[in-house]
Design a protein around this motif. Structure first.
Motif, PDB file in Angstrom:
ATOM      1  N   ARG A 180      18.329 -19.146  34.194  1.00  0.00           N
ATOM      2  CA  ARG A 180      18.417 -17.664  34.224  1.00  0.00           C
ATOM      3  C   ARG A 180      18.938 -16.862  35.539  1.00  0.00           C
ATOM      4  O   ARG A 180      20.219 -15.599  35.159  1.00  0.00           O
ATOM      5  N   LEU A 240      10.799 -20.318  45.225  1.00  0.00           N
ATOM      6  CA  LEU A 240       9.437 -19.621  44.649  1.00  0.00           C
ATOM      7  C   LEU A 240       8.940 -20.243  45.521  1.00  0.00           C
ATOM      8  O   LEU A 240       8.334 -20.984  46.114  1.00  0.00           O
ATOM      9  N   ILE A 286      14.928 -21.536  36.079  1.00  0.00           N
ATOM     10  CA  ILE A 286      14.764 -20.743  37.351  1.00  0.00           C
ATOM     11  C   ILE A 286      16.547 -20.043  36.987  1.00  0.00           C
ATOM     12  O   ILE A 286      16.847 -19.742  37.165  1.00  0.00           O
ATOM     13  N   TYR A 331      12.512 -25.638  37.219  1.00  0.00           N
ATOM     14  CA  TYR A 331      13.299 -24.504  38.857  1.00  0.00           C
ATOM     15  C   TYR A 331      15.197 -24.812  37.739  1.00  0.00           C
ATOM     16  O   TYR A 331      15.728 -24.001  38.359  1.00  0.00           O
ATOM     17  N   CYS A 371      12.974 -13.691  38.850  1.00  0.00           N
ATOM     18  CA  CYS A 371      11.784 -14.866  39.040  1.00  0.00           C
ATOM     19  C   CYS A 371      10.348 -15.079  39.041  1.00  0.00           C
ATOM     20  O   CYS A 371       9.575 -16.036  39.000  1.00  0.00           O
ATOM     21  N   ASP A 379       7.644 -15.209  35.676  1.00  0.00           N
ATOM     22  CA  ASP A 379       6.928 -16.054  35.725  1.00  0.00           C
ATOM     23  C   ASP A 379       5.664 -16.170  36.232  1.00  0.00           C
ATOM     24  O   ASP A 379       5.429 -15.703  37.348  1.00  0.00           O
TER      25      ASP A 379
END
Length: 120
Positions: free
Chosen positions: A59, A34, A56, A53, A83, A86
């Motif tokens: 998910r 990211l 993420i 993290y 991702c 967000d």
């Protein structure tokens, strides 16, 4: 640009086009980077100023294990979009691999890089 990374996240899910690949879950290896501005989090030492993290990863794992995609390309695109939900994530690099999918190789897969504009 600052980076948050998740390395070697192992999911078990349905992925592939052959009948044998659609019958039972197989290992899917996921790497996510990211690209985020982490200056505020570095100053405040507060998770609210960063991207979690853990969230993420949870998910991504849940999606990979339930999506039953035919291609690693489609799963990678799904994870990139997830991702980028967000708003702090400016860009994402997603690598999806199928270990042992090709004889004599450790793994095969794809790596994609996306921004929010790619999904507009």
């Amino acid at each position: 640009m600052d980076k948050i990374f998740i390395r070697d996240l192992v999911a078990r899910g349905i992925i592939g086009v052959n009948d044998s690949e659609r019958e039972k879950s197989q290992e899917i290896l996921i790497n996510i980077t990211l690209l985020v501005d982490l200056r505020a989090a570095g100053e405040s030492d507060c998770l609210d100023d960063s991207v979690s993290y853990r969230t993420i990863a949870k998910r991504a794992l849940a999606h990979a294990e339930s999506a039953a995609r035919f291609t690693v390309e489609a799963l990678a695109a799904d994870l990139a979009k997830l991702c980028l939900e967000d708003p702090r994530v400016q860009r994402v690099i997603v690598r999806v691999e199928k270990p042992g999918a090709v004889r004599f190789s450790r793994s095969v897969g794809v790596e994609i890089e996306r921004t929010r504009e790619d999904f507009a």
